[in-house]
Design a protein around this motif. Structure first.
Motif, PDB file in Angstrom:
ATOM      1  N   THR A  89       0.672  -1.251  -0.040  1.00 13.49           N
ATOM      2  CA  THR A  89      -0.143   0.170  -0.153  1.00 13.49           C
ATOM      3  C   THR A  89       0.772   1.235   0.208  1.00 13.49           C
ATOM      4  O   THR A  89       2.184   1.193   0.425  1.00 13.49           O
ATOM      5  N   GLU A  90       0.260   2.233  -0.530  1.00 15.40           N
ATOM      6  CA  GLU A  90       1.114   3.431  -0.283  1.00 15.40           C
ATOM      7  C   GLU A  90       1.532   4.112   1.173  1.00 15.40           C
ATOM      8  O   GLU A  90       2.806   4.262   1.188  1.00 15.40           O
ATOM      9  N   PRO A  91       0.979   3.748   2.061  1.00 10.38           N
ATOM     10  CA  PRO A  91       1.282   4.206   3.485  1.00 10.38           C
ATOM     11  C   PRO A  91       2.490   3.168   3.711  1.00 10.38           C
ATOM     12  O   PRO A  91       3.535   3.698   4.383  1.00 10.38           O
ATOM     13  N   THR A  92       2.418   1.944   3.497  1.00 14.29           N
ATOM     14  CA  THR A  92       3.615   0.994   3.681  1.00 14.29           C
ATOM     15  C   THR A  92       4.835   1.696   2.926  1.00 14.29           C
ATOM     16  O   THR A  92       5.868   1.574   3.407  1.00 14.29           O
ATOM     17  N   LEU A  93       4.654   1.906   1.561  1.00 10.59           N
ATOM     18  CA  LEU A  93       5.822   2.027   0.787  1.00 10.59           C
ATOM     19  C   LEU A  93       6.285   3.548   1.215  1.00 10.59           C
ATOM     20  O   LEU A  93       7.708   3.871   1.220  1.00 10.59           O
ATOM     21  N   GLU A  94       5.543   4.342   1.711  1.00  7.73           N
ATOM     22  CA  GLU A  94       6.012   5.624   2.257  1.00  7.73           C
ATOM     23  C   GLU A  94       6.908   5.394   3.460  1.00  7.73           C
ATOM     24  O   GLU A  94       7.675   6.385   3.825  1.00  7.73           O
ATOM     25  N   LYS A  95       6.638   4.419   4.322  1.00  3.50           N
ATOM     26  CA  LYS A  95       7.581   4.089   5.254  1.00  3.50           C
ATOM     27  C   LYS A  95       8.916   3.174   4.881  1.00  3.50           C
ATOM     28  O   LYS A  95       9.887   3.589   5.359  1.00  3.50           O
ATOM     29  N   LEU A  96       8.592   2.351   3.945  1.00  2.00           N
ATOM     30  CA  LEU A  96       9.605   1.375   3.415  1.00  2.00           C
ATOM     31  C   LEU A  96      10.957   2.160   2.587  1.00  2.00           C
ATOM     32  O   LEU A  96      11.779   2.017   3.092  1.00  2.00           O
ATOM     33  N   VAL A  97      10.385   3.079   1.981  1.00  2.00           N
ATOM     34  CA  VAL A  97      11.522   3.840   1.146  1.00  2.00           C
ATOM     35  C   VAL A  97      12.514   4.652   2.008  1.00  2.00           C
ATOM     36  O   VAL A  97      13.993   4.384   1.997  1.00  2.00           O
ATOM     37  N   PRO A  98      12.235   5.263   2.829  1.00  2.00           N
ATOM     38  CA  PRO A  98      13.190   6.019   3.869  1.00  2.00           C
ATOM     39  C   PRO A  98      13.861   4.870   4.510  1.00  2.00           C
ATOM     40  O   PRO A  98      15.053   5.122   4.738  1.00  2.00           O
ATOM     41  N   ALA A  99      13.137   4.048   5.085  1.00  2.00           N
ATOM     42  CA  ALA A  99      14.056   3.040   5.615  1.00  2.00           C
ATOM     43  C   ALA A  99      15.022   1.935   4.854  1.00  2.00           C
ATOM     44  O   ALA A  99      16.147   2.065   5.483  1.00  2.00           O
ATOM     45  N   LEU A 100      14.524   1.972   3.947  1.00  2.00           N
ATOM     46  CA  LEU A 100      15.810   1.075   3.007  1.00  2.00           C
ATOM     47  C   LEU A 100      16.764   2.232   2.643  1.00  2.00           C
ATOM     48  O   LEU A 100      17.935   1.688   2.390  1.00  2.00           O
ATOM     49  N   GLU A 101      16.599   3.452   2.439  1.00  2.00           N
ATOM     50  CA  GLU A 101      17.586   4.506   2.102  1.00  2.00           C
ATOM     51  C   GLU A 101      18.403   4.693   3.156  1.00  2.00           C
ATOM     52  O   GLU A 101      19.568   4.999   3.080  1.00  2.00           O
ATOM     53  N   GLY A 102      17.854   4.626   4.466  1.00  2.00           N
ATOM     54  CA  GLY A 102      18.760   4.556   5.650  1.00  2.00           C
ATOM     55  C   GLY A 102      19.735   3.640   6.113  1.00  2.00           C
ATOM     56  O   GLY A 102      20.806   3.630   6.394  1.00  2.00           O
ATOM     57  N   MET A 103      19.144   2.338   5.593  1.00  2.00           N
ATOM     58  CA  MET A 103      20.191   1.171   5.746  1.00  2.00           C
ATOM     59  C   MET A 103      21.116   1.134   4.567  1.00  2.00           C
ATOM     60  O   MET A 103      22.232   0.796   4.745  1.00  2.00           O
ATOM     61  N   PHE A 104      20.790   1.524   3.273  1.00  2.00           N
ATOM     62  CA  PHE A 104      21.682   1.340   2.305  1.00  2.00           C
ATOM     63  C   PHE A 104      21.830   2.751   1.622  1.00  2.00           C
ATOM     64  O   PHE A 104      20.990   2.989   0.750  1.00  2.00           O
ATOM     65  N   PRO A 105      22.514   3.757   1.992  1.00  2.00           N
ATOM     66  CA  PRO A 105      22.684   4.959   1.470  1.00  2.00           C
ATOM     67  C   PRO A 105      22.920   5.271  -0.004  1.00  2.00           C
ATOM     68  O   PRO A 105      22.403   5.968  -0.545  1.00  2.00           O
ATOM     69  N   ALA A 106      23.390   4.194  -0.548  1.00  2.00           N
ATOM     70  CA  ALA A 106      23.944   4.252  -2.060  1.00  2.00           C
ATOM     71  C   ALA A 106      22.840   3.555  -3.046  1.00  2.00           C
ATOM     72  O   ALA A 106      22.833   3.630  -4.161  1.00  2.00           O
ATOM     73  N   LEU A 107      21.774   2.920  -2.347  1.00  2.00           N
ATOM     74  CA  LEU A 107      20.642   2.375  -2.927  1.00  2.00           C
ATOM     75  C   LEU A 107      19.948   3.197  -3.951  1.00  2.00           C
ATOM     76  O   LEU A 107      19.648   4.300  -3.526  1.00  2.00           O
ATOM     77  N   LYS A 108      19.822   2.971  -5.205  1.00  2.00           N
ATOM     78  CA  LYS A 108      18.963   3.596  -6.137  1.00  2.00           C
ATOM     79  C   LYS A 108      17.714   2.883  -6.412  1.00  2.00           C
ATOM     80  O   LYS A 108      17.543   1.818  -6.829  1.00  2.00           O
ATOM     81  N   ILE A 109      16.710   3.727  -5.745  1.00  2.00           N
ATOM     82  CA  ILE A 109      15.319   3.161  -5.792  1.00  2.00           C
ATOM     83  C   ILE A 109      14.689   3.757  -7.155  1.00  2.00           C
ATOM     84  O   ILE A 109      14.427   5.011  -7.368  1.00  2.00           O
ATOM     85  N   ALA A 110      14.624   2.971  -8.171  1.00  2.00           N
ATOM     86  CA  ALA A 110      14.045   3.613  -9.671  1.00  2.00           C
ATOM     87  C   ALA A 110      12.627   3.811  -9.646  1.00  2.00           C
ATOM     88  O   ALA A 110      12.200   4.989 -10.477  1.00  2.00           O
ATOM     89  N   GLY A 111      11.863   3.181  -8.819  1.00  2.00           N
ATOM     90  CA  GLY A 111      10.368   3.403  -9.064  1.00  2.00           C
ATOM     91  C   GLY A 111       9.541   2.667  -7.941  1.00  2.00           C
ATOM     92  O   GLY A 111      10.184   1.823  -7.250  1.00  2.00           O
ATOM     93  N   VAL A 112       8.523   3.077  -7.628  1.00  2.00           N
ATOM     94  CA  VAL A 112       7.466   2.764  -6.305  1.00  2.00           C
ATOM     95  C   VAL A 112       6.206   2.892  -7.098  1.00  2.00           C
ATOM     96  O   VAL A 112       5.944   3.591  -7.593  1.00  2.00           O
ATOM     97  N   GLU A 113       5.489   1.524  -6.828  1.00  2.00           N
ATOM     98  CA  GLU A 113       4.211   1.414  -7.445  1.00  2.00           C
ATOM     99  C   GLU A 113       3.347   0.610  -6.335  1.00  2.00           C
ATOM    100  O   GLU A 113       3.894  -0.634  -6.184  1.00  2.00           O
ATOM    101  N   ALA A 114       2.501   0.975  -5.862  1.00  2.00           N
ATOM    102  CA  ALA A 114       1.722   0.311  -4.968  1.00  2.00           C
ATOM    103  C   ALA A 114       0.593  -0.437  -5.594  1.00  2.00           C
ATOM    104  O   ALA A 114       0.417  -0.516  -6.895  1.00  2.00           O
TER     105      ALA A 114
END
Length: 275
Positions: free
Chosen positions: A121-146
């Motif tokens: 869901t959008e709310p889950t993805l809104e929490k997931l993206v910053p969590a992953l970027e915090g764990m892996f600062p070099a990670l490139k998230i190309a796109g997000v789609e609920a």
């Protein structure tokens, strides 16, 4: 051999109740996924616990789809145990979807391989993206789609594939829940030149919405009890009914009372899947 002389286990596919599960460890599984991403190869991956295996046992067409996957890891300790019991695999640990996800993301970040997140869901993805970027600062998230939480519409699968390819992604994580995510992955595999990983509850875990059980519960195959306690209304049928059925069928296969013949890997296109 892995890093530091560690033995890497990759023994290929083994029959567990008619579902072909790879006798593999984290290091080999991660390496195979990243290699496919580097080489721009279609590569379907799922991590199956007891529930995932039983979805194949109960639906032969779905079993055939699972048997067409490039990589099926033993997500649960009971599935790892089955590989050891039936095939003497010598696995000392499972290959758990949320942990495999982190290992793949770590390697993807290190190698500059962009990742696409599909599902939940959008709310889950809104929490997931910053969590992953915090764990892996070099990670490139190309796109997000609920998830749309409905069936695919005519031509929509190609549109989704086009969006993923246009994003520059090299790995797709699919979080739609079992078995919807496996059907989605099977359906989209021919349309994408990259690995698709059906990662189950990994989105919820890494977004901080679910807590992992204590290590001792994981070690002794009691994770199902932890999950049941957290979500009894949603999961009681899965665990109370499927776990005994899994154990009885495993015993029958081990004793030779049931051949558990795996269906041939599916090749036909699937229609009407969830997006």
């Amino acid at each position: 051999m892995g890093t530091g002389g560690q033995v890497v286990i990759s023994q290929g596919k083994k029959n567990v109740l008619g579902v072909l599960v790879d006798a593999i460890d984290y290091e080999a599984a991660t390496a195979q996924i990243i290699e496919a991403a580097r080489e721009r190869r279609p590569y379907a991956v799922t991590a199956l616990a007891v529930h995932g295996v039983m979805t194949g046992v109960q639906d032969r067409a779905h079993n055939a789809r699972l048997n067409s996957f490039d990589l099926v890891t033993p997500d649960g300790q009971p599935v790892r145990g089955a590989l050891n019991l039936l095939h003497h695999a010598g696995l000392t640990d499972r290959v758990y979807g949320p942990e495999l996800t982190l290992r793949v993301l770590r390697r993807a970040a290190a190698e500059g391989l962009p990742v696409y997140l599909y599902g939940s869901t959008e709310p889950t993805l809104e929490k997931l993206v910053p969590a992953l970027e915090g764990m892996f600062p070099a990670l490139k998230i190309a796109g997000v789609e609920a998830s749309k939480f409905r069936g695919v519409q005519p031509g929509e699968d190609a549109e989704i594939a086009d969006r993923i390819k246009a994003s520059g992604a090299r790995v797709v994580l699919v979080g739609l829940g079992c078995p919807r995510q496996e059907i989605f992955t099977y359906a989209m595999r021919p349309l994408l030149d990259m690995p698709l990983l059906a990662v189950g509850a990994a989105f919820d875990y890494h977004a901080g919405l679910l807590r992992n059980p204590p290590e001792w519960m994981q070690k002794y195959s009691l994770e199902w009890l932890w999950r049941l306690g957290l979500e009894p209304k949603r999961l009681w049928r899965r665990y109370i009914l499927l776990n005994p059925a899994y154990v009885s069928r495993l015993a029958a296969q081990r004793l030779g009372l049931w051949k558990a013949t795996p269906p041939a890997p599916a090749t036909e296109a699937v229609t009407g899947f969830a997006v």
